[in-house]
Motif scaffolding. Sequence first.
Motif, PDB file in Angstrom:
ATOM      1  N   TYR A  36     133.857  33.891  25.590  1.00 28.59           N
ATOM      2  CA  TYR A  36     134.258  34.413  26.903  1.00 28.59           C
ATOM      3  C   TYR A  36     133.627  33.576  28.021  1.00 28.59           C
ATOM      4  N   ILE A  37     132.359  33.220  27.855  1.00 29.94           N
ATOM      5  CA  ILE A  37     131.670  32.415  28.864  1.00 29.94           C
ATOM      6  C   ILE A  37     132.262  31.004  28.895  1.00 29.94           C
ATOM      7  N   ALA A  38     132.562  30.440  27.731  1.00 28.91           N
ATOM      8  CA  ALA A  38     133.201  29.117  27.680  1.00 28.91           C
ATOM      9  C   ALA A  38     134.556  29.160  28.378  1.00 28.91           C
ATOM     10  N   HIS A  39     135.312  30.230  28.140  1.00 28.49           N
ATOM     11  CA  HIS A  39     136.605  30.384  28.808  1.00 28.49           C
ATOM     12  C   HIS A  39     136.417  30.473  30.328  1.00 28.49           C
ATOM     13  N   ALA A  40     135.409  31.221  30.762  1.00 23.54           N
ATOM     14  CA  ALA A  40     135.136  31.334  32.200  1.00 23.54           C
ATOM     15  C   ALA A  40     134.834  29.965  32.797  1.00 23.54           C
ATOM     16  N   LEU A  41     134.053  29.153  32.085  1.00 28.95           N
ATOM     17  CA  LEU A  41     133.790  27.787  32.553  1.00 28.95           C
ATOM     18  C   LEU A  41     135.085  26.980  32.600  1.00 28.95           C
ATOM     19  N   GLY A  42     135.975  27.228  31.649  1.00 27.85           N
ATOM     20  CA  GLY A  42     137.270  26.556  31.655  1.00 27.85           C
ATOM     21  C   GLY A  42     138.114  26.932  32.863  1.00 27.85           C
ATOM     22  N   VAL A  43     138.071  28.194  33.228  1.00 30.49           N
ATOM     23  CA  VAL A  43     138.802  28.657  34.420  1.00 30.49           C
ATOM     24  C   VAL A  43     138.251  27.957  35.663  1.00 30.49           C
ATOM     25  N   ILE A  44     136.941  27.907  35.761  1.00 34.62           N
ATOM     26  CA  ILE A  44     136.312  27.246  36.906  1.00 34.62           C
ATOM     27  C   ILE A  44     136.647  25.751  36.907  1.00 34.62           C
ATOM     28  N   ALA A  45     136.630  25.145  35.730  1.00 36.83           N
ATOM     29  CA  ALA A  45     136.956  23.719  35.623  1.00 36.83           C
ATOM     30  C   ALA A  45     138.383  23.454  36.094  1.00 36.83           C
ATOM     31  N   ARG A  46     139.319  24.319  35.708  1.00 34.22           N
ATOM     32  CA  ARG A  46     140.706  24.133  36.162  1.00 34.22           C
ATOM     33  C   ARG A  46     140.805  24.316  37.667  1.00 34.22           C
ATOM     34  N   ALA A  47     140.044  25.243  38.226  1.00 32.68           N
ATOM     35  CA  ALA A  47     140.067  25.476  39.672  1.00 32.68           C
ATOM     36  C   ALA A  47     139.540  24.251  40.423  1.00 32.68           C
ATOM     37  N   LYS A  48     138.523  23.640  39.878  1.00 30.85           N
ATOM     38  CA  LYS A  48     137.920  22.483  40.534  1.00 30.85           C
ATOM     39  C   LYS A  48     138.691  21.202  40.262  1.00 30.85           C
ATOM     40  N   GLY A  49     139.346  21.138  39.110  1.00 34.67           N
ATOM     41  CA  GLY A  49     140.118  19.960  38.741  1.00 34.67           C
ATOM     42  C   GLY A  49     139.572  19.341  37.466  1.00 34.67           C
ATOM     43  N   MET A  50     140.294  19.515  36.384  1.00 34.60           N
ATOM     44  CA  MET A  50     139.838  19.058  35.075  1.00 34.60           C
ATOM     45  C   MET A  50     139.710  17.542  35.021  1.00 34.60           C
ATOM     46  N   THR A  51     140.600  16.814  35.691  1.00 29.62           N
ATOM     47  CA  THR A  51     140.537  15.352  35.675  1.00 29.62           C
ATOM     48  C   THR A  51     139.256  14.867  36.333  1.00 29.62           C
ATOM     49  N   GLN A  52     138.920  15.440  37.469  1.00 31.85           N
ATOM     50  CA  GLN A  52     137.694  15.044  38.164  1.00 31.85           C
ATOM     51  C   GLN A  52     136.472  15.433  37.347  1.00 31.85           C
ATOM     52  N   LEU A  53     136.497  16.601  36.716  1.00 31.75           N
ATOM     53  CA  LEU A  53     135.381  17.020  35.884  1.00 31.75           C
ATOM     54  C   LEU A  53     135.188  16.065  34.712  1.00 31.75           C
ATOM     55  N   ALA A  54     136.281  15.621  34.126  1.00 34.08           N
ATOM     56  CA  ALA A  54     136.194  14.661  33.024  1.00 34.08           C
ATOM     57  C   ALA A  54     135.498  13.381  33.497  1.00 34.08           C
ATOM     58  N   LYS A  55     135.857  12.912  34.679  1.00 29.02           N
ATOM     59  CA  LYS A  55     135.211  11.718  35.230  1.00 29.02           C
ATOM     60  C   LYS A  55     133.733  11.963  35.492  1.00 29.02           C
ATOM     61  N   ASP A  56     133.414  13.127  36.066  1.00 28.72           N
ATOM     62  CA  ASP A  56     132.032  13.448  36.423  1.00 28.72           C
ATOM     63  C   ASP A  56     131.131  13.623  35.204  1.00 28.72           C
ATOM     64  N   THR A  57     131.694  14.109  34.110  1.00 24.45           N
ATOM     65  CA  THR A  57     130.889  14.393  32.915  1.00 24.45           C
ATOM     66  C   THR A  57     130.936  13.281  31.878  1.00 24.45           C
ATOM     67  N   GLY A  58     131.926  12.406  31.977  1.00 20.53           N
ATOM     68  CA  GLY A  58     132.101  11.377  30.966  1.00 20.53           C
ATOM     69  C   GLY A  58     132.731  11.901  29.687  1.00 20.53           C
ATOM     70  N   LEU A  59     133.285  13.103  29.750  1.00 26.49           N
ATOM     71  CA  LEU A  59     133.950  13.707  28.594  1.00 26.49           C
ATOM     72  C   LEU A  59     135.461  13.596  28.764  1.00 26.49           C
ATOM     73  N   ALA A  60     136.171  13.479  27.669  1.00 25.36           N
ATOM     74  CA  ALA A  60     137.629  13.383  27.721  1.00 25.36           C
ATOM     75  C   ALA A  60     138.229  14.701  28.208  1.00 25.36           C
ATOM     76  N   ARG A  61     139.245  14.597  29.033  1.00 25.91           N
ATOM     77  CA  ARG A  61     139.911  15.775  29.591  1.00 25.91           C
ATOM     78  C   ARG A  61     140.404  16.695  28.484  1.00 25.91           C
ATOM     79  N   GLU A  62     141.019  16.133  27.463  1.00 22.81           N
ATOM     80  CA  GLU A  62     141.546  16.931  26.354  1.00 22.81           C
ATOM     81  C   GLU A  62     140.425  17.674  25.629  1.00 22.81           C
ATOM     82  N   SER A  63     139.281  17.001  25.479  1.00 28.02           N
ATOM     83  CA  SER A  63     138.124  17.633  24.842  1.00 28.02           C
ATOM     84  C   SER A  63     137.611  18.803  25.675  1.00 28.02           C
ATOM     85  N   LEU A  64     137.634  18.628  26.996  1.00 29.72           N
ATOM     86  CA  LEU A  64     137.207  19.711  27.880  1.00 29.72           C
ATOM     87  C   LEU A  64     138.134  20.912  27.764  1.00 29.72           C
TER      88      LEU A  64
END
Length: 95
Positions: A36-64
């Motif tokens: 549930y907490i991971a899903h909540a982080l996913g919701v926040i990530a989508r709100a902020k922008g998954m592509t930008q988060l992938a760049k900021d974290t160095g993790l692949a968007r699909e993996s996120l």
Amino acid sequence: MTKLHTWDSAEHLKTTEDMQAYLQACIEEAPDDAAYIAHALGVIARAKGMTQLAKDTGLARESLYRALSGEGNPEFSTVLKVMRGLGLNFAVKTN
């Protein structure tokens, strides 16, 4: 006939304060439910922008998407990277 719309919490998280309050509410609602907490982080990530988060974290968007779906089981290091990338961090307090 009334048309129903799917509710997407991500559409309503506009500010960092909104995101922090949403995550705090999710943690309070289900403090022992990692998915549930991971899903909540996913919701926040989508709100902020998954592509930008992938760049900021160095993790692949699909993996996120997979890790933060609520079906995934992200490593703690991934959670820490995501939190940092979202501008959020953990605070420790006593019960």
